[in-house]
Design a protein around this motif. Structure first.
Motif, mmCIF file in Angstrom:
data_model
loop_
_atom_site.group_PDB
_atom_site.id
_atom_site.type_symbol
_atom_site.label_atom_id
_atom_site.label_comp_id
_atom_site.label_asym_id
_atom_site.label_seq_id
_atom_site.Cartn_x
_atom_site.Cartn_y
_atom_site.Cartn_z
ATOM 1 N N ASN A 153 50.465 31.023 66.900
ATOM 2 C CA ASN A 153 49.691 29.828 66.513
ATOM 3 C C ASN A 153 49.572 29.715 65.001
ATOM 4 O OD1 ASN A 153 49.275 29.022 69.156
ATOM 5 N ND2 ASN A 153 47.333 30.139 69.351
ATOM 6 N N GLU A 154 49.384 30.846 64.302
ATOM 7 C CA GLU A 154 49.259 30.804 62.845
ATOM 8 C C GLU A 154 50.582 30.451 62.177
ATOM 9 O OE1 GLU A 154 47.797 34.599 61.736
ATOM 10 O OE2 GLU A 154 45.717 34.192 62.334
ATOM 11 N N THR A 196 47.925 34.731 68.813
ATOM 12 C CA THR A 196 47.350 34.296 67.540
ATOM 13 C C THR A 196 48.412 34.175 66.457
ATOM 14 O OG1 THR A 196 45.252 35.388 68.107
ATOM 15 C CG2 THR A 196 45.625 34.829 65.789
#
Length: 537
Positions: A217-218, A214
């Protein structure tokens, strides 16, 4: 039963339930570990499939890099010594001993990285004040991180534009160093629970594979980072392999970062330990503590009770080596002192750099006579046990100048113009006050070497400084007397006080092989302790 009596059992029940869940999850992971290991890249496979970090071309521009700190930026793959630093320096020796006793169990867990990390976090942080951790992260850990940096990994990191570090370690332990010293843009790490300014010892958010996925991806969206650094001894870095365009492997035995290549000069640091507390080194520390305290008492009695010549020999037998140089030059110039222009039968002012509170005592020992020393913010305990006369300065320039002139009229005087100690091979800015009140100045170069404890502190109990220095199994004190300052190069000869102070600073730095800085006592204490370093009476 009162409200407090009702709440306490519930807290204990919550802690027990938390650890039962953790043990259950660890057991499930252990059950499936053989399958996981058989389907993931091991250390040897990672090393064989991807090139070494030494083969990564140095490219500038807008490249992006993702890596961990453990085993990648740092040469050490074990983070136990750094948890020990937090436990000892931020906590107390009892907490450090408990962490040491847990090491066999941590070692037995082996590949259960997450459970081992949670145990170290619980012991190290449970009940630790957040401000104590902030002090350790700012004043203690950066020195050991810099000494443990992997030269080749840092060169790759420094050549990139955007730098991201994703680690399962507590963020509070690494973020300050990564951002301030290495210029890392984003740091993703484990978050610790805090209640009322104290750590609970539990992780509020770990950094699992899903969290890492995550975070990437951020931070990068649909694009992939250009470079990923992985450790040859950490098979859990395979997530980065699938997310980065290029992968390079960092060896745990990489080249040591030389001091001259540090991202920032290491001038100030704090803490008592002078070594990296690996498990074996920490065990040696605790075995030595009772012997070291006895040895410190013996060495202190030697300095107080024995004559100077006998004290030098006796100290050497205990492992404290005193080396004095330049005494013949002082004796020769003293015999010719009548040829100098003197007023009011003034004494000699010995201007020395400042390494520990024992500097005036060592200079007096070298001279074979007690010499008065002026001090700033010295604790009452240190004044009481000092075998030489100490006179406290008030930090009022006119009043202090009058005091030093009066002391010089009565005899010789020892002054440390830096105003505070410095452990590293640097000299802080010299005050010009000593140069303005004396025209017979002898520069004295002082250096120390220790094996276990530092004899100075900015955040701890200063009256224990001499005790810790004398507790070292082996230590060395070197005192070198340089030639007297010629009359034409003093204020009597027309030079300004700052010119004289800067000239003496440069002479001492050249004699010691140190560097000169413009940093002051105030800079040191603001950086390490967040105050101006004044002892309240």
């Amino acid at each position: 039963m009162g409200r407090r009596e009702k709440v306490f059992p519930m807290v204990l029940f919550s802690i027990a339930a938390h650890w039962l869940v953790c043990c259950y999850r660890a057991a499930r992971k252990t059950r499936g570990y053989a399958f996981l290991r058989g389907n993931s890249c091991g250390p040897q496979q990672i090393s064989s499939l991807h090139p070494s970090v030494t083969k990564c071309p140095s490219k500038g521009g807008a490249q992006t890099l993702v890596c961990d700190i453990q085993g990648t930026l740092l040469r050490s793959s074990s983070f136990f010594p750094f948890f020990m630093l937090v436990a000892f320096e931020g906590g107390n020796p009892l907490r450090a001993l408990l962490l040491l006793l847990s090491f066999p169990f941590i070692w037995f867990l082996g590949d259960q990285h997450e459970l081992s990390l949670r145990i170290m976090v619980l012991i190290t942080f449970c009940g630790l004040r957040t401000r104590d951790m902030d002090t350790v992260a700012r004043a203690v850990l950066p020195k050991f991180y810099l000494e443990n940096l992997n030269l080749h990994s840092y060169e790759v990191l420094a050549s990139t534009g955007k730098r991201v570090v994703i680690t399962s370690l507590p963020r509070v332990m690494v973020e300050g160093f990564l951002r301030e010293c290495l210029g890392v843009n984003d740091v993703v790490g484990a978050e610790l629970q805090v209640v009322g300014g104290y750590y609970t010892g539990f992780v509020s958010r770990g950094v699992s594979m899903a969290v890492k996925h995550t975070a990437i991806n951020e931070l990068f969206g649909n694009s992939k980072p250009d470079v990923g650094l992985v450790s040859s001894c950490n098979p859990h870095d395979h997530l980065l392999i699938s997310h980065c365009k290029e992968i390079y492997v960092s060896s745990g035995t990489g080249a040591v970062m030389p001091r001259e290549k540090y991202p920032k000069p290491l001038v100030f640091h704090d803490g008592r330990l002078a070594f990296l507390p690996t498990p074996l080194a920490t065990l040696s520390l605790f075995l030595w503590l009772p012997l070291g305290l006895t040895l410190a008492i013996i060495r202190a009695l030697i300095g107080i009770l024995l004559p100077y010549n006998a004290a030098i020999i006796a100290a050497a037998l205990t492992g404290l080596h005193l080396r004095f140089q330049g005494l013949s030059t002082i004796e020769t110039t003293t015999n010719n002192k009548n040829t100098r222009s003197t007023e009011g039968n003034k004494g000699v002012l010995y201007a020395c750099n400042h390494r520990t509170l024992l500097d005036p005592i060592m200079v007096s020992t070298a001279l074979g006579k007690p010499v008065t020393a002026v001090t700033y913010s010295l604790s009452k305990m240190s004044e009481l046990i000092a075998p030489v006369k100490t006179v406290r300065m008030t930090r009022n320039r006119e009043r202090d100048a009058d005091t030093m002139r009066r002391l010089l009229d009565d005899g010789d005087l020892i002054v440390c113009p830096e105003g505070t100690t410095c452990r590293e091979p640097y000299l802080l800015r010299f005050s010009s006050l000593f140069a303005e009140v004396a025209d017979d100045i002898v520069p004295v170069a002082v250096d120390t070497k220790v094996s276990m404890f530092h004899g100075t502190t900015a955040t701890g109990l200063k009256w224990l400084d001499p005790v810790f220095f004398l507790m070292n199994p082996w230590a060395e004190y070197r005192v070198e007397f340089l030639e007297r300052m010629p009359s034409e190069l003093t204020c009597t000869g027309g030079c300004s006080g700052w010119d004289v102070a800067n000239r003496i600073q440069r002479r001492l730095a050249d004699a010691l092989g140190f560097g000169c800085t413009t940093l002051t006592r105030k800079d040191k204490y603001l950086m390490l302790a967040g105050n101006e370093g004044v002892v309240k009476q």
